[in-house]
Each structure stands twice: as structure tokens, then as C-alpha cells.
Design a protein around this motif. Structure first.
Motif, mmCIF file in Angstrom:
data_model
loop_
_atom_site.group_PDB
_atom_site.id
_atom_site.type_symbol
_atom_site.label_atom_id
_atom_site.label_comp_id
_atom_site.label_asym_id
_atom_site.label_seq_id
_atom_site.Cartn_x
_atom_site.Cartn_y
_atom_site.Cartn_z
ATOM 1 N N PRO A 202 0.880 -1.182 0.031
ATOM 2 C CA PRO A 202 -0.090 0.163 0.097
ATOM 3 C C PRO A 202 0.929 1.349 0.102
ATOM 4 N N ASP B 58 2.078 2.915 2.600
ATOM 5 C CA ASP B 58 1.337 4.169 3.441
ATOM 6 C C ASP B 58 2.292 4.411 4.438
ATOM 7 N N ILE C 103 1.823 6.727 7.482
ATOM 8 C CA ILE C 103 0.849 6.348 8.651
ATOM 9 C C ILE C 103 1.441 5.154 9.215
ATOM 10 N N ASP D 186 3.531 2.692 11.418
ATOM 11 C CA ASP D 186 4.703 2.759 12.702
ATOM 12 C C ASP D 186 5.952 2.097 12.352
ATOM 13 N N VAL E 294 -6.611 -4.849 -2.193
ATOM 14 C CA VAL E 294 -7.057 -4.152 -0.818
ATOM 15 C C VAL E 294 -7.357 -5.354 0.063
ATOM 16 N N LYS E 295 -6.727 -5.129 1.220
ATOM 17 C CA LYS E 295 -6.994 -6.200 2.282
ATOM 18 C C LYS E 295 -7.270 -5.401 3.434
ATOM 19 N N LYS F 209 -7.242 -3.497 6.833
ATOM 20 C CA LYS F 209 -6.202 -2.916 7.540
ATOM 21 C C LYS F 209 -5.971 -2.945 9.156
ATOM 22 N N ARG F 210 -7.130 -3.338 9.610
ATOM 23 C CA ARG F 210 -7.047 -3.160 11.301
ATOM 24 C C ARG F 210 -7.468 -4.542 11.820
ATOM 25 N N ASP G 129 -1.930 -5.015 9.909
ATOM 26 C CA ASP G 129 -2.465 -4.448 8.696
ATOM 27 C C ASP G 129 -2.078 -5.605 7.576
ATOM 28 N N GLU H 288 -2.714 -5.558 4.396
ATOM 29 C CA GLU H 288 -2.033 -5.251 3.394
ATOM 30 C C GLU H 288 -0.445 -4.907 3.380
ATOM 31 N N ARG H 289 -0.050 -4.903 4.299
ATOM 32 C CA ARG H 289 1.391 -4.540 4.412
ATOM 33 C C ARG H 289 2.344 -6.123 4.439
ATOM 34 N N ARG I 236 1.022 1.772 18.950
ATOM 35 C CA ARG I 236 0.343 2.053 17.650
ATOM 36 C C ARG I 236 0.183 3.606 17.780
#
Ligand code: SF4
Ligand code: SF4
Ligand code: SF4
Ligand code: FES
Lengths: 569, 181
Positions: free
Chosen positions: A126, A128, A131, A133, A160-161, A163-164, A174, A176-177, A239
Motif C-alpha cells: 500500500p 502508506d 501512517i 509505525d 485491498v485487504k 487494515k485493522r 495490517d 496489506e503490508r 500504535r
């Protein structure tokens, strides 16, 4: 290992240079040990090899021999044995150091392999980082910069997966990562022996999940966050709290139990943010408990003692020490302390006891451990008390003797160091009648009835040493400053000692305390504070082998007496 | 050896001071009839050129979403350490919960800021801009520490080229509806 227990060194060749590395060492580690980086994601020194990320691909070859005769085939030009290079790259993590192995970590083929692997890993990533950590300590960021192509050719829509996903009480995922390296899966199965994690779905739809009906709730769950090479597994506590590049790591020791887990404490501008394990292959490998990581919260606890007090009134250190000396000299005195004190504090306390003699008792904090990194002894430094000569006997849970002595008036003054005596069997009415001098970091039922309060610092706010269950002497360092106006425990003990001895406080440095200790204690004779290695110094604890220590077996520890028992057969 | 500096005595004309007075008056009169350049600040304001680096401000995208995700890169890059961010998690009930992270507070100390523009340059979300505000006033030090709300007021809304997070949200919704996974 060869027979004499020494690791045999073998010659290997990396990028045309010859090195000596321990035989059988994983090639990724072997390269690292001589300062050559082989980028890797899925390999972890303390986990099994799964070889799925392919980031560690290198060219590999071995010296050639004639198949028929076994004679080395020589290269006429160089006069050396010819190297038979494998036609395709191989993963370094699945190979071990063997004599004569040649690898190329910088060749064109190796570089293009890495570029290819990075491109595939980033295809659905993603991106990202703002945002995330993990940014700042992310292998994906590091290797993309060092070995990536530098631009993206991917124009299709990314996956897309979720994320939380909450995997457990302390871990958030997460998806996606996740790069599907399976480190976390292997940790749970191999180290934690609680195989709750696994992958479902196929191909780029693969997803890390907990098996139905389970969650990642073991007391070792946060280790998965540490070993996750990307930002997929995050600590719910940490987090979004602070970017890691602002945090300063300080080497420390976990005080949860006598295992003496090596840790790193991360702070910024005097505030603690997290605690992570520090690798020590003799003590905790790369792991620590979740409960140990939360101990830093005590620093900001409401119950922290901030001021010197006499009978509840705020006063200066000088007055408090003066009053403490009066109380100590008033009547027969007893000292109560514990394995929470550092070796230096125990040494200083011993000096005080030599000046103002009285019985010294350690309160034991025993609770069943987990047979891993939490031992039955929940204090970090009982052995320090023995080694410094402060105590001769092991700690006790109930202070029956002291209670009787207080009841009969045999003891009038108690110097209590950080212990809650009411929990050790002495009712507070009895304590109220005694002259109680209390040193400690936090308020408790005992400090509430103390005549003199001398606030001290937590392990995060001072430097010192602990001796763990293996008799390993380990250093911890100050990570953050203590509350304003407070000072290290040894200074307070020094002030008290000076007051009792009628001199001026000399504020000894840790080196000075250690010089003193080295002169007094045989097994510390050779020890210099500055020379204690970061992985600890194993002391000779044979003199104490007869004592019935409460620890059972755990990681990297077998109790002495059981060893003695088994060796009889 | 010492050098002797010769001092010439004033001539008669110089003693009258008249040539100097006439010269001075000439300059005064010349300037008195030049076109006026002085601005009557604060009633009149100067035009601000393109690319002017005024007070750093936080901006929203045209949909009113706060763009900053509290990545703290600006805090890191700021040479005089004028920025201080308290990162926070975007609450579950917010419109932009899919962004996950946003600043709980964002402080810029305007007494420290040197208007270098590094924060604008480093920001991966195009959320902080040095715009045309140049007058920073206050009577206490605290007043010069601009908090999140004030920074957004000053920043206003700027056009967006990417709508990165909106696209992300749309992709998530498509996936949830059984589209591209
Ligand atoms: S969550 Fe992290 S450790 Fe687990 S498989 Fe994914 S990338 Fe690897
Ligand atoms: S303009 Fe420069 S000094 Fe001012 S806040 Fe941004 S980075 Fe800091
Ligand atoms: S303004 Fe930009 S650089 Fe600064 S924290 Fe927000 S997103 Fe990051
Ligand atoms: S580290 Fe070798 S394949 Fe992943």
C-alpha cells in the motif's frame, strides 16, 4: 562444533575476498559476521529456515573436483582450484558455511534478482509509510532504497485487504503490508509452541489469520511484532504513539524476574515509549514477555514518590537523612530489602549495615513462572545480595521473625527498602509503633506509615548491574532522568552512610563502588564496571550451589541442584 | 616613523557653508517631487509575490478532510525544531477513519520558525504550506505557539491533485462489494 567444544572456523570466499567463519553457520549470518549484508526477510537467526521470500538470492559456487578421481581441478591461469558456479542463483539462508564456499553478493545477476524480488513485494504494497509505525525501522523501506529499482512499473489496481485486524489483545494486523514471510507463524509454532497463526487463501489473496476460535494472546505475542520485517504486525500499545526515528534506545535489563532478559528501552525527551528485547543468545535469544514490556508504565504512575518527607512533611534530603540517622541510632535496627536492588545499591546498603549493625532480610517475591523467560523468582537480583555479602540466606516470603521482634520490642527501628511489609505479614498497626525509614519508588501501605520517606529511582532512571539466575552480571543504563530533585539510590545511601559515620557524602561513582567491591568480594576481584560486556559477565556461582534457589528450568537455564542430582546416575 | 597628516584650512567659500546647504536642498527638493513609494501599512498592504514563504499553515483538501496524517517528517526536518506534533488515531466514527492516523495536536512555534519551507518540501501528504501570511503578532510567548485549530484556520483549503485517500476508500468499498480484491 568440534569435540573440544570450540567452533571450527572454515574458509569461505565472499565477493572475491577470503574470510574465516564458524563451520555450519547460516550463510546469511556468516556474511553479517564479516560485515557483508545479504538482504533477507524471512530468515531469522532464531527460527527455522523457510526460504520463501527469495530476497537473499546470491550466486554460489564450490571448488571443483574431478568426479572420477576426486582430485581438485586446478585453474591453470590463477593456479588455484577452479570454482564451479551454480548456473542459477541460490538462497543464502538455506545454505551453511562449509569449507571453500564461494558467493557473489554484488554481481549483476544478484542485483537483478533483488530488484525483481523487491518489485514483486512492492507490487501490492500500500505504500502508506506516512501512517505506518514501522517506518524508520522497516526492512522493506531499507531494502527498497538499497536494492530496489527506484521506480514502479505497476499500473494495475493494487490489492485491498483488511487494515485493522485485531489478532489478539496486544497485536493489530495490517494485512496489506504483510509480505507473507511467515516469521510470525514460525515464531508461534516453534518458539511459543502455540501455533495460532497461519495463512489462508492463495496467491496474492493470501492472508495471515488466526485459526478459527483462537487469538494471538500468549504472553509472548509482541515478539511477532518485533520480528515482522514490515509494518504488518503492530503493537496496540505503541500504535501511532511516536515515530521511531525520534526514539533513543538505551540498553537495559528487564526486572520482571531473575531471568535477566536483555532489553532496549526507547525514549524521547525523558518520556518512555516502549521496551523491546535485545538479543543475547545466552539469556533470552531475541525474545521477551509482553508483561515485561509493560513495566515501563510504573515510571509515570500516580503512586510515584516525589519528595523527601519526615512524618508526612516535605523536607530536604539533608533533614530526612538526619532524621533517618536519629531513628536508626535510636534502637536496635532491622533492615528489609529485596532482589529489586541493584548490585551497587546492595553494596552501599551493606556498608551502612556494617556501620549500623542490624539483621538484613530479603523479602522474596516468588510466584510460579512460565518455564521460559519468567522465573519463579520475580526479582532480578537476589544473587546480587548473596554476592555482595548483604545476605547469607535466601529471601523469605513472611517476616515472622521481624514481626515477633517488633511485638516484643526487641527491634525498634526498621529500614525498609521498597518492600510492602504489610504484605509480608507485619500489620500496619505494628509498623506505626516502630520507627520506620522507607526508601522506595512508589507509595504503598508501608510507606504510608513511615516516619521518614526517601524516594528513589526506578530501573529506567539509573545505571547499575543485576546478577541473574545464571550468575550473569548484566548492566543496565539510565534511559530517562528521574523526577526533579531525586537522585540515584546510591547517593541517598551514601548520604545516609555519611550522616551515620559523621563524614561528608562523597557521592561515589559506580566505578568507585566496583573498585571497593572487587577488593572485598573474591569472585568479583577481576571485575571492572566499565569492562562488563554488554552481553553480561558470567560469574562463578559455585559457592552458592548448595542454596535452594526457587528457580525451575527455563530458557537457557537449568537449576544447579537438578544437574547435581542427574549427574549422580 | 610617524607620518604627519596635513590639514588644509577651510577656504572662504567653505567657511560660509553655502555650497553644502544648496547641495542638500537640491536633494531634498528632488525627492519631494518624486512619485511616492511608501505604503501606509497596515491600511495598505504590499502585493505578495508567487512562491513567497510566509507562515507555515495546515490545509484541508476540497472535501474538507484534514490532509496531515501526523507522519512527523516535518517535525524531524525542521531545522530550529519549531514543530511539535502529538500523533493520534482517527476515531472509528469519523468520516476519514480509513486514513487511520491524524494529529491530535500540531504546534508550530512561530518565534522559532525561520520560514525556510523545509516542512512544505518534505510533507508526503501536501498538508503543510507556507502561504502569504507575514504578520505574526502577539504579546506573550504562548501566543506565538500556533496550535492545530489556528493552523487550519490560517491554511484554509487548497486544490488537490491526487485524492489519494478518497481513491483508497473507493477501492476498499469496491473490494468489500466483491469487486477487485
Ligand atoms: S505479518 Fe509480518 S512476520 Fe507475519 S508473515 Fe506477514 S510480514 Fe511476515
Ligand atoms: S518553515 Fe522551516 S523553520 Fe518553519 S516550521 Fe517549516 S521547517 Fe520549521
Ligand atoms: S504536515 Fe505533512 S510532514 Fe508534517 S506531519 Fe503532517 S503529513 Fe507529515
Ligand atoms: S531470507 Fe532467504 S529466502 Fe527469505
Amino acid at each position: 562444533m568440534s569435540d573440544n567444544g570450540q567452533t571450527k572456523m572454515v574458509p569461505i570466499n565472499i565477493d572475491g575476498k577470503d574470510f574465516e567463519v564458524p563451520e555450519g553457520m547460516n550463510l546469511v549470518d556468516a556474511c553479517e559476521s564479516v560485515g557483508v549484508e545479504v538482504p533477507h526477510y524471512c530468515y531469522h537467526t532464531h527460527l527455522s529456515v523457510s526460504g520463501n521470500c527469495r530476497m537473499c538470492l546470491v550466486e554460489m559456487g564450490t571448488p571443483m573436483r574431478d568426479r572420477a578421481t576426486g582430485e581438485p581441478i586446478m585453474d591453470d591461469e590463477t593456479g588455484k582450484q577452479k570454482i564451479g558456479w551454480m548456473p542459477k542463483p541460490a538462497i543464502a539462508c538455506a545454505s551453511k558455511a562449509a569449507p571453500g564456499v564461494h558467493i557473489k553478493t554484488q554481481s549483476e545477476l544478484t542485483k537483478s534478482c533483488r530488484e525483481g524480488v523487491m518489485e514483486f513485494l512492492l507490487a501490492n504494497h500500500p505504500l502508506d509509510c506516512p501512517i505506518c509505525d514501522q517506518a524508520g525501522e522497516c526492512r522493506l523501506q531499507e531494502f527498497a532504497t538499497d536494492y530496489g529499482r527506484g521506480f514502479s512499473r505497476y499500473v494495475e489496481e493494487k490489492n485491498v485487504k483488511p487494515k485493522r485486524t485485531v489478532l489478539g489483545p496486544r497485536v493489530t494486523l495490517d494485512n496489506e503490508r504483510c509480505i507473507l514471510c511467515s516469521r510470525c507463524v514460525r515464531f508461534c509454532a516453534e518458539i511459543d509452541k502455540n501455533p495460532v497463526l497461519g495463512f489462508t487463501e492463495r496467491g496474492s489473496h493470501s492472508t495471515l489469520t488466526c485459526y478459527p476460535g483462537t487469538q494471538l494472546d500468549s504472553n509472548y505475542s509482541l515478539n511477532t511484532v518485533d520480528i515482522c520485517p514490515v509494518g504488518a504486525l503492530t503493537s496496540t500499545d505503541f500504535r501511532f504513539k511516536m515515530r521511531v526515528w525520534f526514539l533513543k534506545p538505551t540498553k537495559s535489563i528487564c526486572t520482571e524476574s531473575s531471568a535477566g532478559v536483555n532489553t532496549e528501552v526507547w525514549s524521547r525527551e525523558g518520556k518512555l515509549y516502549r521496551v523491546t528485547p535485545r538479543r543475547n543468545d545466552e539469556v533470552n535469544d531475541s525474545w521477551m514477555t509482553d508483561s515485561g514490556r509493560m513495566l515501563y508504565k510504573m515510571v509515570e504512575s500516580e503512586a510515584r514518590m516525589q519528595r523527601f518527607r519526615i512524618d508526612g512533611q516535605v523536607c530536604t534530603l539533608g533533614n530526612a537523612v538526619l532524621r533517618a540517622r536519629e531513628l536508626i541510632q535510636l534502637g536496635p535496627v532491622a533492615y528489609v530489602a529485596s532482589g529489586h536492588l541493584s548490585v551497587e545499591e546492595q553494596a552501599m546498603l551493606r556498608k551502612l549495615v556494617e556501620k549500623e549493625p542490624g539483621s538484613v532480610t530479603f523479602v522474596g517475591h516468588t510466584k510460579e513462572g512460565d518455564g521460559r523467560l519468567i522465573t519463579n523468582d520475580r526479582t532480578p537480583n537476589v544473587r546480587g545480595g548473596l554476592v555482595t555479602g548483604l545476605i547469607k540466606e535466601l529471601p523469605v516470603a513472611e517476616l515472622d521473625k521481624l514481626r515477633r521482634q517488633l511485638e516484643s520490642g526487641e527491634i525498634k527501628t526498621v529500614v525498609c527498602y521498597g518492600e510492602d511489609l504489610t504484605k509480608a505479614g507485619i500489620p500496619s498497626e505494628l509498623l506505626k509503633k516502630a520507627n520506620l525509614v522507607y526508601l522506595g519508588t512508589h507509595r504503598n501501605a508501608t510507606s504510608d506509615v513511615a516516619r521518614v520517606l526517601l524516594p528513589t529511582l526506578t530501573v529506567f532512571e539509573k545505571t547499575g548491574t543485576f546478577i541473574n539466575q545464571q550468575f550473569r552480571l548484566q548492566k543496565f543504563y539510565q534511559a530517562v532522568p528521574g523526577p526533579a530533585g531525586l537522585m540515584p539510590d546510591v547517593y541517598i545511601l551514601d548520604a545516609l552512610l555519611a550522616e551515620c559515620a559523621g563524614g561528608a557524602p562523597c557521592r561515589p561513582t559506580l566505578e568507585q563502588i566496583w573498585q571497593d567491591l572487587a577488593a572485598k568480594v573474591d569472585i568479583l576481584a577481576e571485575v571492572k564496571f566499565n569492562k562488563i560486556p554488554e552481553t553480561g559477565l558470567l560469574l562463578d556461582g559455585s559457592a552458592y550451589a548448595g542454596l535452594p534457589f526457587c528457580e525451575g528450568s527455563g530458557w537457557h537455564f537449568e537449576p544447579q541442584r537438578e544437574l547435581a542430582a542427574t549427574s549422580k546416575f | 616613523m610617524s607620518k604627519v597628516v596635513e590639514r588644509k584650512p577651510l577656504t572662504f567659500l567653505e567657511k560660509t557653508y553655502l555650497p553644502q546647504i544648496v547641495g542638500g536642498l537640491k536633494i531634498t527638493l528632488q525627492n519631494a517631487f518624486r512619485p511616492k513609494v511608501t505604503l501606509q501599512y497596515p491600511e495598505e498592504r504590499p502585493p505578495i509575490p508567487e512562491g513567497y514563504r510566509g507562515v507555515p499553515t495546515l490545509v484541508r483538501d476540497p472535501n474538507g478532510r484534514e490532509k496531515c496524517v501526523s507522519c512527523q517528517l516535518c517535525e524531524f526536518v525542521c531545522p530550529p525544531k519549531a514543530i511539535r506534533i502529538t500523533p493520534g488515531e482517527i476515531p472509528e466514527e469519523s468520516e476519514s477513519v480509513h486514513v487511520e492516523k491524524g494529529p491530535e495536536d500540531f504546534e508550530i512555534n512561530m518565534l522559532r520558525c525561520i520560514y525556510c519551507g523545509m516542512c512544505q518540501e518534505v510533507c508526503p501528504e501536501e498538508a503543510i504550506f507556507l502561504q502569504d501570511i507575514y504578520s505574526v503578532v502577539g504579546t506573550t510567548r504562548e501566543e506565538f505557539v500556533y496550535h492545530k485549530q489556528k493552523l487550519y484556520e490560517l491554511g484554509g483549503t487548497l486544490p488537490d491533485e491526487h485524492y489519494k485517500w478518497d481513491k483508497k476508500k473507493a477501492a476498499t468499498e469496491r473490494a468489500a462489494a466483491g469487486g477487485h480484491h
